[in-house]
Write an enzyme that holds these catalytic residues in place. Structure first.
Site, short mmCIF file in Angstrom:
data_model
loop_
_atom_site.label_atom_id
_atom_site.label_comp_id
_atom_site.label_asym_id
_atom_site.label_seq_id
_atom_site.Cartn_x
_atom_site.Cartn_y
_atom_site.Cartn_z
N CYS A 75 -63.14 -1.53 -33.93
CA CYS A 75 -63.70 -2.24 -32.83
C CYS A 75 -62.98 -3.43 -32.54
CB CYS A 75 -65.45 -2.27 -32.31
SG CYS A 75 -66.27 -3.10 -30.94
N CYS A 78 -66.28 -6.44 -32.72
CA CYS A 78 -67.36 -5.87 -34.52
C CYS A 78 -66.49 -5.55 -35.08
CB CYS A 78 -67.93 -5.88 -34.25
SG CYS A 78 -68.15 -4.15 -33.61
N CYS A 123 -69.25 1.23 -28.77
CA CYS A 123 -69.55 1.17 -30.50
C CYS A 123 -70.80 1.31 -30.77
CB CYS A 123 -68.91 0.13 -30.56
SG CYS A 123 -68.93 -1.14 -32.23
N CYS A 126 -71.54 -3.06 -32.03
CA CYS A 126 -72.43 -4.11 -31.35
C CYS A 126 -72.31 -3.41 -29.53
CB CYS A 126 -70.94 -4.59 -30.84
SG CYS A 126 -69.40 -4.27 -30.56
N CYS A 147 -61.21 9.51 -25.06
CA CYS A 147 -60.37 8.66 -23.95
C CYS A 147 -60.30 7.17 -24.60
CB CYS A 147 -60.63 9.27 -22.55
SG CYS A 147 -59.13 8.41 -21.50
ZN LIG Z 1 -68.41 -2.76 -32.34
#
Ligand SMILES: [Zn+2]
Length: 158
Positions: A75, A78, A123, A126, A147
């Site tokens: 991510c 984060c 994610c 976060c 995607c």
């Molecule tokens: Zn994240």
């Protein structure tokens, strides 16, 4: 002396109220919580738009669209591990595509933005928006196509 005690009590009560208020406002599902201003400090405008406002980068413009090095994808906001290069494939869609995510680190939501229902992916640490999952992935593996926007992720070489 009495006045002094009263002052201490008043301060205690004030702080007591404040911490209660904080408790009720932070009951959220994501481990990492930031305000709009805090996110804007750590993300570029484009990253903020995609990750925090569920935007989409233009097809064929992302830096991981045609990118096949061995490693892991995290991510952008984060650094949570989300995908590995073993599960990346060329879908021809113009966005980085994976047939399998790191399951426990991805969350799903339903999104009706374009008038039909799609599964939004984000994610799990976060809440940052990553992209969508479709059922037109490789038949020989999972049949899924995750995607993902290149701006939502960052690559770590093996
Ligand atoms: Zn994240």
């Amino acid at each position: 002396m009495y006045k002094y005690n009263l002052l201490i009590l008043t301060i205690f009560l004030l702080f007591g109220c404040e911490s209660n208020a904080q408790k009720t406002s932070s009951t959220s599902e994501f481990k990492i919580q930031k305000t709009k201003e805090e996110w804007k400090k750590v993300l570029t405008d484009n990253e903020y738009h995609v990750l925090r406002e569920a935007g989409t980068e233009r097809a064929f413009t992302g830096k991981y669209n045609k990118f096949y090095k061995e490693g892991t994808y995290h991510c952008k906001a984060c650094k949570t591990l989300l995908f590995t290069s073993d599960h990346k494939f060329d879908s021809g869609s113009g966005w980085p595509s994976f047939d399998t995510p790191i399951k426990e680190n991805i969350g799903y939501d339903t999104d009706n933005n374009l008038g039909h229902t799609r599964s939004e992916i984000h994610c799990n640490t976060c809440g940052g928006h990553l992209g969508h999952v479709f059922n037109d992935g490789p038949k020989e593996t999972t049949g899924k196509r995750y995607c993902v926007n290149s701006v939502s992720i960052t690559f770590k070489e093996k």
